[in-house]
Scaffold this motif. Structure first.
Motif, PDB file in Angstrom:
ATOM      1  N   ARG A 174       1.882  -7.387 -10.360  1.00  0.00           N
ATOM      2  CA  ARG A 174       1.217  -7.913  -9.156  1.00  0.00           C
ATOM      3  C   ARG A 174      -0.084  -7.182  -8.842  1.00  0.00           C
ATOM      4  N   LEU A 175      -0.386  -6.108  -9.568  1.00  0.00           N
ATOM      5  CA  LEU A 175      -1.499  -5.245  -9.195  1.00  0.00           C
ATOM      6  C   LEU A 175      -2.837  -5.723  -9.756  1.00  0.00           C
ATOM      7  N   ASN A 176      -3.804  -5.919  -8.866  1.00  0.00           N
ATOM      8  CA  ASN A 176      -5.211  -6.040  -9.226  1.00  0.00           C
ATOM      9  C   ASN A 176      -5.853  -4.691  -8.878  1.00  0.00           C
ATOM     10  N   VAL A 177      -6.284  -3.965  -9.893  1.00  0.00           N
ATOM     11  CA  VAL A 177      -6.738  -2.587  -9.725  1.00  0.00           C
ATOM     12  C   VAL A 177      -8.258  -2.528  -9.830  1.00  0.00           C
ATOM     13  N   PHE A 178      -8.891  -1.870  -8.856  1.00  0.00           N
ATOM     14  CA  PHE A 178     -10.342  -1.702  -8.809  1.00  0.00           C
ATOM     15  C   PHE A 178     -10.669  -0.211  -8.782  1.00  0.00           C
ATOM     16  N   THR A 179     -11.831   0.151  -9.316  1.00  0.00           N
ATOM     17  CA  THR A 179     -12.356   1.501  -9.121  1.00  0.00           C
ATOM     18  C   THR A 179     -13.223   1.510  -7.869  1.00  0.00           C
ATOM     19  N   GLN A 180     -13.423   2.686  -7.276  1.00  0.00           N
ATOM     20  CA  GLN A 180     -14.161   2.748  -6.009  1.00  0.00           C
ATOM     21  C   GLN A 180     -15.541   3.375  -6.129  1.00  0.00           C
TER      22      GLN A 180
END
Length: 306
Positions: A96-102
């Motif tokens: 379920r994870l949509n992972v972004f860098t910040q």
């Protein structure tokens, strides 16, 4: 899901470029304060951060959008997530994870050993990236960094924004601090979703020494390219305030003792009710932006002295 492409406007101050939605609504600055949770060890901080992810997963159906924290602050969380990915215990959650860098240094090749992406891959592991729904880093190997950042923001917007913004706390001069890489006197305002910040030699030295100490596999060519980086790409105040939850971790006060005073200043400084004065406070000490999200958790170790 919103599939429209959001138009962004551009503000520039002292070579800092900030992007905001053209249709952005006025954001009210309400100081919610900050209440740190003191835990005994980095392992406990990592578990507490993971528990916040579990809580979001239970409270929400469908995708979960998160921004990963680089550096020491979330390494225990990343190790736990990596172990879960290898075990298969939480595959349904990972899917379920949509992972972004910040944030990210740019321009720099995406394969550079000093990239946060490479550090994430090292600690989270291959199984994690194979099992999550998507991974979206900030693109740093393009001639048009601004357009690439807009594309990143449009993807984040189309998915409904951040459910969890995992964030740290960085010390700056005069007991100020940065969040993500919103630097003091960079002109960041409440409507700014992301920005391109000119990089300093001190930041580069800190970044390089941190990666070497952390065990990253790097080469002389990687270091040379990293030292030629000119900007930091960063999510901005609007991303912090509009995230459904902000989860802060501060675990390295022993190796970065300036954080004792800079975190205390964020903890004990009330943001003015006068909008103009509040903006001056936030510009001088961007660590204060975290006080403007009503759903913030701040996990710290005893060495922070709070």
């Amino acid at each position: 899901m919103n599939t429209d492409q959001t138009p962004f406007s551009r503000d520039e101050e002292n070579n800092n470029v900030w992007l905001s939605k053209e249709n952005a609504q006025t954001i009210t600055l309400t100081d919610h304060g900050i209440t740190p949770t003191v835990l005994a060890s980095e392992a406990e901080v990592g578990q507490a951060m993971l528990n916040e992810l579990y809580a979001t997963a239970e409270a929400k159906e469908g995708d979960i959008n998160i921004a990963l924290l680089g550096g020491r602050g979330a390494q225990e969380l990343h190790r736990l997530l990596g172990k879960l990915a290898e075990s298969g215990e939480k595959d349904e959650l990972l899917a379920r994870l949509n992972v972004f860098t910040q944030d990210a240094l740019a321009p720099m090749g995406m394969a550079n050993g000093f990239s946060f992406v490479r550090d994430f891959e090292r600690i989270l592991g291959e199984a994690f990236f194979n099992k999550i729904k998507s991974f979206t880093p900030m693109q740093t190997d393009t001639e048009d960094l601004e357009s690439a950042l807009v594309a990143y923001l449009n993807k984040l917007e189309s998915l409904g924004g951040l459910d969890i913004f995992f964030i740290g706390h960085g010390p700056e001069e005069n007991q100020a601090s940065h969040l993500a890489y919103i630097k003091p006197f960079s002109g960041a305002k409440p409507q700014h979703v992301a920005g391109l910040i000119p990089i300093s030699s001190s930041i580069l030295e800190h970044h390089i020494s941190k990666f070497k100490a952390g065990g990253s596999v790097v080469s002389e060519d990687d270091e040379k390219e990293c030292r030629s980086a000119e900007y930091i790409l960063t999510l901005g105040p609007a991303a912090i305030m509009q995230a459904k939850k902000v989860v802060q971790s501060v675990v390295d006060a022993d190796s970065a003792p300036a954080k004792v005073n800079t975190y205390a200043k964020v903890l004990n400084t009330s943001i003015s009710a006068d909008p103009a004065e509040a903006l001056q406070q936030l510009n001088a000490n961007p660590g204060l932006w975290i006080r403007l999200n009503a759903n913030t958790k701040s996990f710290v170790l005893p060495n922070l002295g709070v």
